[in-house]
Design a protein around this motif. Sequence first.
Motif, mmCIF file in Angstrom:
data_model
loop_
_atom_site.group_PDB
_atom_site.id
_atom_site.type_symbol
_atom_site.label_atom_id
_atom_site.label_comp_id
_atom_site.label_asym_id
_atom_site.label_seq_id
_atom_site.Cartn_x
_atom_site.Cartn_y
_atom_site.Cartn_z
ATOM 1 N N VAL A 34 1.243 -1.068 0.076
ATOM 2 C CA VAL A 34 -0.291 -0.193 -0.331
ATOM 3 C C VAL A 34 0.884 1.309 0.141
ATOM 4 O O VAL A 34 0.786 2.216 -0.227
ATOM 5 C CB VAL A 34 -1.057 0.189 1.043
ATOM 6 C CG1 VAL A 34 -1.701 1.296 0.997
ATOM 7 C CG2 VAL A 34 -1.799 -1.462 0.712
ATOM 8 N N GLY A 35 1.730 1.577 0.408
ATOM 9 C CA GLY A 35 2.800 2.408 0.694
ATOM 10 C C GLY A 35 3.973 2.335 -0.742
ATOM 11 O O GLY A 35 4.000 3.463 -1.311
ATOM 12 N N LEU A 36 5.240 1.014 -0.265
ATOM 13 C CA LEU A 36 5.516 1.293 -0.854
ATOM 14 C C LEU A 36 5.926 1.202 -2.745
ATOM 15 O O LEU A 36 6.364 1.851 -3.189
ATOM 16 C CB LEU A 36 7.532 0.261 -0.965
ATOM 17 C CG LEU A 36 7.574 0.718 0.660
ATOM 18 C CD1 LEU A 36 9.123 -0.086 1.309
ATOM 19 C CD2 LEU A 36 8.726 2.656 1.285
ATOM 20 N N VAL A 37 5.491 0.351 -2.810
ATOM 21 C CA VAL A 37 4.761 0.161 -4.347
ATOM 22 C C VAL A 37 4.262 0.892 -5.185
ATOM 23 O O VAL A 37 4.591 1.526 -6.530
ATOM 24 C CB VAL A 37 4.017 -1.179 -4.660
ATOM 25 C CG1 VAL A 37 3.519 -1.635 -5.930
ATOM 26 C CG2 VAL A 37 5.086 -2.928 -4.341
ATOM 27 N N PRO A 38 3.240 1.628 -4.532
ATOM 28 C CA PRO A 38 2.210 2.677 -5.425
ATOM 29 C C PRO A 38 3.427 4.158 -5.461
ATOM 30 O O PRO A 38 3.382 4.504 -6.571
ATOM 31 C CB PRO A 38 1.297 2.818 -4.322
ATOM 32 C CG PRO A 38 1.130 2.555 -3.581
ATOM 33 C CD PRO A 38 2.009 1.314 -3.710
ATOM 34 N N LEU A 39 4.402 4.106 -4.510
ATOM 35 C CA LEU A 39 5.797 5.648 -4.800
ATOM 36 C C LEU A 39 6.510 5.367 -5.850
ATOM 37 O O LEU A 39 6.957 5.550 -6.499
ATOM 38 C CB LEU A 39 5.965 5.015 -2.719
ATOM 39 C CG LEU A 39 5.540 6.307 -2.045
ATOM 40 C CD1 LEU A 39 5.551 6.014 -0.682
ATOM 41 C CD2 LEU A 39 4.611 7.907 -2.324
ATOM 42 N N ALA A 40 6.220 4.002 -5.391
ATOM 43 C CA ALA A 40 7.907 3.720 -6.444
ATOM 44 C C ALA A 40 7.119 3.792 -7.982
ATOM 45 O O ALA A 40 7.814 4.017 -9.064
ATOM 46 C CB ALA A 40 8.524 2.466 -5.836
ATOM 47 N N LEU A 41 5.967 3.224 -8.053
ATOM 48 C CA LEU A 41 5.245 3.887 -9.641
ATOM 49 C C LEU A 41 5.045 4.951 -9.990
ATOM 50 O O LEU A 41 4.846 5.402 -11.075
ATOM 51 C CB LEU A 41 4.360 3.161 -9.647
ATOM 52 C CG LEU A 41 3.741 1.744 -9.596
ATOM 53 C CD1 LEU A 41 2.237 1.029 -9.401
ATOM 54 C CD2 LEU A 41 4.346 0.746 -10.999
ATOM 55 N N VAL A 42 4.938 5.991 -9.331
ATOM 56 C CA VAL A 42 4.972 7.146 -9.055
ATOM 57 C C VAL A 42 5.992 7.526 -9.342
ATOM 58 O O VAL A 42 6.209 7.912 -10.087
ATOM 59 C CB VAL A 42 4.440 7.923 -7.840
ATOM 60 C CG1 VAL A 42 4.646 9.664 -8.440
ATOM 61 C CG2 VAL A 42 3.113 7.267 -7.983
ATOM 62 N N GLN A 43 6.729 6.693 -8.631
ATOM 63 C CA GLN A 43 8.306 7.718 -8.919
ATOM 64 C C GLN A 43 9.185 7.597 -11.032
ATOM 65 O O GLN A 43 9.581 7.944 -11.229
ATOM 66 C CB GLN A 43 9.959 6.934 -7.955
ATOM 67 C CG GLN A 43 10.954 7.182 -8.730
ATOM 68 C CD GLN A 43 11.836 8.770 -8.968
ATOM 69 O OE1 GLN A 43 11.536 9.315 -7.478
ATOM 70 N NE2 GLN A 43 11.713 9.804 -9.813
ATOM 71 N N LEU A 44 8.993 6.319 -10.733
ATOM 72 C CA LEU A 44 8.755 5.442 -12.409
ATOM 73 C C LEU A 44 7.786 6.413 -13.420
ATOM 74 O O LEU A 44 8.370 6.608 -14.737
ATOM 75 C CB LEU A 44 8.681 4.071 -12.915
ATOM 76 C CG LEU A 44 8.899 3.133 -13.755
ATOM 77 C CD1 LEU A 44 10.097 3.168 -13.544
ATOM 78 C CD2 LEU A 44 8.165 1.749 -13.374
ATOM 79 N N ALA A 45 6.769 6.680 -12.750
ATOM 80 C CA ALA A 45 5.769 7.445 -13.848
ATOM 81 C C ALA A 45 6.855 9.028 -14.376
ATOM 82 O O ALA A 45 6.978 9.496 -15.202
ATOM 83 C CB ALA A 45 4.138 7.841 -13.568
ATOM 84 N N LEU A 46 7.388 9.051 -13.095
ATOM 85 C CA LEU A 46 7.511 10.863 -13.314
ATOM 86 C C LEU A 46 8.739 11.004 -13.924
ATOM 87 O O LEU A 46 9.280 11.942 -14.959
ATOM 88 C CB LEU A 46 8.098 11.048 -11.769
ATOM 89 C CG LEU A 46 8.817 12.847 -11.597
ATOM 90 C CD1 LEU A 46 7.593 14.003 -11.920
ATOM 91 C CD2 LEU A 46 9.260 13.044 -10.223
ATOM 92 N N THR A 47 9.504 9.882 -13.740
ATOM 93 C CA THR A 47 11.188 9.627 -14.073
ATOM 94 C C THR A 47 11.093 9.673 -15.680
ATOM 95 O O THR A 47 11.462 10.106 -16.858
ATOM 96 C CB THR A 47 11.987 7.996 -14.519
ATOM 97 O OG1 THR A 47 11.984 8.291 -12.496
ATOM 98 C CG2 THR A 47 13.590 8.698 -15.433
#
Length: 318
Positions: free
Chosen positions: A297-310
């Motif tokens: 619920v925390g790290l996987v969504p944040l990692a996906l956000v970072q991937l999209a931002l990149t």
Amino acid sequence: MIAEVLDVAVRLVVIVAVFLVLPLVAGQMEHKVMAHMQARLGPMYAGGFHGWAQLIADGVKFMQKEQVIPAAADRRVFTLAPGVALVPYLLVMVVIPVGPGLVGVDLDAGLFFVLAVMGVGVLGSIMAGWSSGNKYSVLGGVRSAAQLMSYELPLVLAASSVAMAAGTLSLPGIVAAWQWWWLPWQAIGGVVFFVAGLAELRRPPFDMPIADSELIMGPMTEYTGIRFALFMLAEYAGIIVVSALTSVLFLGGWHGPLLPGPVWMLIKVFLLVFVVIWLRVSYPRLREDQLQRLAWVGLVPLALVQLALTGVVRVIAG
């Protein structure tokens, strides 16, 4: 031909020396930092001044302990487990650069190699738990497997973001491409990677597989003496590896003003080691459900956000 052989031999000797020394320095550092933060008097006495000989005393203690193998254990797997837990971190150190041109082997797919080999380390805990013939050890091994599966995904996603930003899977290539403005750009991925790395190492507050108050050291319950010490060495080697990878991927590795590159690399690594110890003394152990919730619920969504931002920044800048 002789020059090439000598070059390979020197690199191997240096890597093995670093592998043996830096984890011990991290262990000594943990003794001292915890002694100050938690007012522990014991680690400050061995050897006199500031307890400088505490780590030596621990080593002598482990060497003197009897090597016990339970009657119900699978002796071969039980004996191999500490080595399986330790050796992957030695292999990872071969491809981590500490300065321009200062790397054991520069693999084109170095990041892929690192992530693949680090996942092997948890097999040591699973083997130890299964082979011990002890229900607490088995539970610890199962928890280790569940923790690896949960935190491997955010770890890989966060690392993929940096590879996408740099346009390469080579670790020296990623450091060479790094710019100072990557600090805010890749900050989310850096936090996700570091936290997921700590969880894979089963460091507090993610030490549910160890849980000495519940599982009595989990997979390591039946281990004594040198075999137990090898598990401890694997833990500290893992701390060095995760700190070094975080430095290389998200903090610029050897980049820094005035000081030589390898010095900057060591400074960043041991600042992160201090953070690892700080987290241990500051936060209580999470429950198993809290651990899984943090990952999915925390790290996987944040990692996906970072991937999209990149991806967005790369498209706009490209």
